[in-house]
Design a protein around this motif. Sequence first.
Motif, PDB file in Angstrom:
ATOM      1  N   THR A   1       0.831  -1.205   0.000  1.00 60.66           N
ATOM      2  CA  THR A   1       0.000   0.000   0.000  1.00 60.66           C
ATOM      3  C   THR A   1       0.864   1.253   0.000  1.00 60.66           C
ATOM      4  N   ALA A   2       1.962   1.241   0.752  1.00 57.81           N
ATOM      5  CA  ALA A   2       2.865   2.398   0.796  1.00 57.81           C
ATOM      6  C   ALA A   2       3.504   2.652  -0.576  1.00 57.81           C
ATOM      7  N   VAL A   3       3.903   1.583  -1.254  1.00 57.28           N
ATOM      8  CA  VAL A   3       4.487   1.741  -2.591  1.00 57.28           C
ATOM      9  C   VAL A   3       3.443   2.314  -3.550  1.00 57.28           C
ATOM     10  N   MET A   4       2.225   1.793  -3.467  1.00 62.11           N
ATOM     11  CA  MET A   4       1.159   2.313  -4.325  1.00 62.11           C
ATOM     12  C   MET A   4       0.962   3.810  -4.081  1.00 62.11           C
ATOM     13  N   ALA A   5       0.909   4.203  -2.818  1.00 60.42           N
ATOM     14  CA  ALA A   5       0.692   5.611  -2.481  1.00 60.42           C
ATOM     15  C   ALA A   5       1.826   6.476  -3.018  1.00 60.42           C
ATOM     16  N   GLU A   6       3.052   6.029  -2.845  1.00 55.96           N
ATOM     17  CA  GLU A   6       4.177   6.827  -3.331  1.00 55.96           C
ATOM     18  C   GLU A   6       4.181   6.922  -4.854  1.00 55.96           C
ATOM     19  N   ARG A   7       3.716   5.886  -5.513  1.00 58.61           N
ATOM     20  CA  ARG A   7       3.628   5.927  -6.981  1.00 58.61           C
ATOM     21  C   ARG A   7       2.501   6.842  -7.456  1.00 58.61           C
ATOM     22  N   GLY A   8       1.542   7.164  -6.553  1.00 61.04           N
ATOM     23  CA  GLY A   8       0.468   8.076  -6.913  1.00 61.04           C
ATOM     24  C   GLY A   8      -0.914   7.453  -6.976  1.00 61.04           C
ATOM     25  N   TYR A   9      -1.025   6.177  -6.609  1.00 60.18           N
ATOM     26  CA  TYR A   9      -2.336   5.522  -6.595  1.00 60.18           C
ATOM     27  C   TYR A   9      -3.090   5.908  -5.329  1.00 60.18           C
ATOM     28  N   PRO A  10      -4.380   6.233  -5.450  1.00 60.37           N
ATOM     29  CA  PRO A  10      -5.185   6.422  -4.239  1.00 60.37           C
ATOM     30  C   PRO A  10      -5.289   5.071  -3.519  1.00 60.37           C
ATOM     31  N   THR A  11      -5.229   5.086  -2.196  1.00 62.21           N
ATOM     32  CA  THR A  11      -5.187   3.820  -1.457  1.00 62.21           C
ATOM     33  C   THR A  11      -6.282   3.685  -0.408  1.00 62.21           C
ATOM     34  N   GLU A  12      -7.229   4.613  -0.379  1.00 63.03           N
ATOM     35  CA  GLU A  12      -8.239   4.587   0.678  1.00 63.03           C
ATOM     36  C   GLU A  12      -9.168   3.389   0.581  1.00 63.03           C
ATOM     37  N   ASP A  13      -9.611   3.028  -0.601  1.00 63.12           N
ATOM     38  CA  ASP A  13     -10.635   2.002  -0.785  1.00 63.12           C
ATOM     39  C   ASP A  13     -10.057   0.822  -1.561  1.00 63.12           C
ATOM     40  N   PHE A  14     -10.177  -0.381  -0.994  1.00 69.56           N
ATOM     41  CA  PHE A  14      -9.589  -1.564  -1.627  1.00 69.56           C
ATOM     42  C   PHE A  14     -10.155  -1.819  -3.016  1.00 69.56           C
ATOM     43  N   GLU A  15     -11.464  -1.728  -3.179  1.00 70.49           N
ATOM     44  CA  GLU A  15     -12.070  -1.993  -4.490  1.00 70.49           C
ATOM     45  C   GLU A  15     -11.594  -0.982  -5.526  1.00 70.49           C
ATOM     46  N   GLN A  16     -11.417   0.274  -5.120  1.00 75.00           N
ATOM     47  CA  GLN A  16     -10.912   1.281  -6.059  1.00 75.00           C
ATOM     48  C   GLN A  16      -9.445   0.992  -6.393  1.00 75.00           C
ATOM     49  N   ARG A  17      -8.689   0.512  -5.412  1.00 74.43           N
ATOM     50  CA  ARG A  17      -7.298   0.116  -5.692  1.00 74.43           C
ATOM     51  C   ARG A  17      -7.272  -0.953  -6.770  1.00 74.43           C
ATOM     52  N   LEU A  18      -8.162  -1.945  -6.628  1.00 75.38           N
ATOM     53  CA  LEU A  18      -8.225  -3.009  -7.632  1.00 75.38           C
ATOM     54  C   LEU A  18      -8.558  -2.447  -9.001  1.00 75.38           C
ATOM     55  N   ALA A  19      -9.530  -1.558  -9.062  1.00 78.87           N
ATOM     56  CA  ALA A  19      -9.919  -0.968 -10.348  1.00 78.87           C
ATOM     57  C   ALA A  19      -8.764  -0.184 -10.954  1.00 78.87           C
ATOM     58  N   ASP A  20      -8.074   0.605 -10.142  1.00 82.21           N
ATOM     59  CA  ASP A  20      -6.951   1.394 -10.652  1.00 82.21           C
ATOM     60  C   ASP A  20      -5.794   0.499 -11.103  1.00 82.21           C
ATOM     61  N   LEU A  21      -5.497  -0.515 -10.317  1.00 86.84           N
ATOM     62  CA  LEU A  21      -4.405  -1.418 -10.669  1.00 86.84           C
ATOM     63  C   LEU A  21      -4.740  -2.280 -11.888  1.00 86.84           C
ATOM     64  N   SER A  22      -6.024  -2.501 -12.144  1.00 85.52           N
ATOM     65  CA  SER A  22      -6.416  -3.376 -13.251  1.00 85.52           C
ATOM     66  C   SER A  22      -5.941  -2.844 -14.598  1.00 85.52           C
ATOM     67  N   VAL A  23      -5.731  -1.563 -14.701  1.00 81.89           N
ATOM     68  CA  VAL A  23      -5.332  -0.970 -15.981  1.00 81.89           C
ATOM     69  C   VAL A  23      -3.878  -1.299 -16.317  1.00 81.89           C
ATOM     70  N   GLY A  24      -2.985  -1.166 -15.372  1.00 86.86           N
ATOM     71  CA  GLY A  24      -1.566  -1.365 -15.671  1.00 86.86           C
ATOM     72  C   GLY A  24      -0.932  -2.587 -15.041  1.00 86.86           C
ATOM     73  N   HIS A  25      -1.655  -3.244 -14.138  1.00 88.90           N
ATOM     74  CA  HIS A  25      -1.072  -4.373 -13.408  1.00 88.90           C
ATOM     75  C   HIS A  25      -2.017  -5.565 -13.355  1.00 88.90           C
ATOM     76  N   ALA A  26      -2.732  -5.786 -14.425  1.00 86.20           N
ATOM     77  CA  ALA A  26      -3.752  -6.845 -14.447  1.00 86.20           C
ATOM     78  C   ALA A  26      -3.154  -8.231 -14.235  1.00 86.20           C
ATOM     79  N   ALA A  27      -1.936  -8.431 -14.690  1.00 84.54           N
ATOM     80  CA  ALA A  27      -1.330  -9.764 -14.596  1.00 84.54           C
ATOM     81  C   ALA A  27      -1.102 -10.195 -13.152  1.00 84.54           C
ATOM     82  N   THR A  28      -0.883  -9.248 -12.251  1.00 83.39           N
ATOM     83  CA  THR A  28      -0.615  -9.605 -10.856  1.00 83.39           C
ATOM     84  C   THR A  28      -1.775  -9.265  -9.928  1.00 83.39           C
ATOM     85  N   LEU A  29      -2.858  -8.791 -10.475  1.00 86.33           N
ATOM     86  CA  LEU A  29      -3.966  -8.353  -9.640  1.00 86.33           C
ATOM     87  C   LEU A  29      -4.617  -9.495  -8.878  1.00 86.33           C
ATOM     88  N   ASP A  30      -4.713 -10.669  -9.483  1.00 86.42           N
ATOM     89  CA  ASP A  30      -5.312 -11.794  -8.762  1.00 86.42           C
ATOM     90  C   ASP A  30      -4.437 -12.203  -7.581  1.00 86.42           C
TER      91      ASP A  30
END
Length: 187
Positions: A110-139
């Motif tokens: 979560t800290a790495v995501m935040a430093e990279r600029g991803y919002p980290t408040e809501d888990f489902e939103q994190r999944l949606a945001d990560l799905s665009v560029g990190h779909a291969a590791t999202l599962d």
Amino acid sequence: MTAETWIWVAVAVVVLAALAAVGYAVLQQQRRSRLRSRFGPEYERIMAGHENRRAAEQDMIAREQRLAELDIKPLTPQARDGYAARWTEVQERFVDTPGFAVTEADQLVTAVMAERGYPTEDFEQRLADLSVGHAATLDHYRQAHTISGRAAHKEASTEELRQAMVHYRALFEELLAETTTEGRHAR
């Protein structure tokens, strides 16, 4: 106009309509192919979560647009090295306190995501945001998060905790990589 002229006009209209339909179908197929390539294994998951293909594809396009509006950036070499060192410490703590180490791994991701600029408040939103560029590791992230939740209630075995660490590491390493949201190397 003569009857022959009307026939030619009608033929031309039918041909233009057919060409427009074919063009539209080709554009739809290209968009579908691009989304399938971009979202990888998440494409089918997103499709299954919607009533129809159009709604699912609109969701994916909205995710892409949302991510484009975020200021996602690569980590500095110093930050990357610091996070890598912290990950090593977390892995070492796993031997003595596996549940705590899994919680730390979650916090580190979560800290790495935040430093990279991803919002980290809501888990489902994190999944949606990560799905665009990190779909291969999202599962991997989903599975690790599920196990981490069970570990918080002391309901996860040591083997499951080990697997959570492996799953977290998959996303962690990808987030640490020096890439942009498009999956290209940053300059």
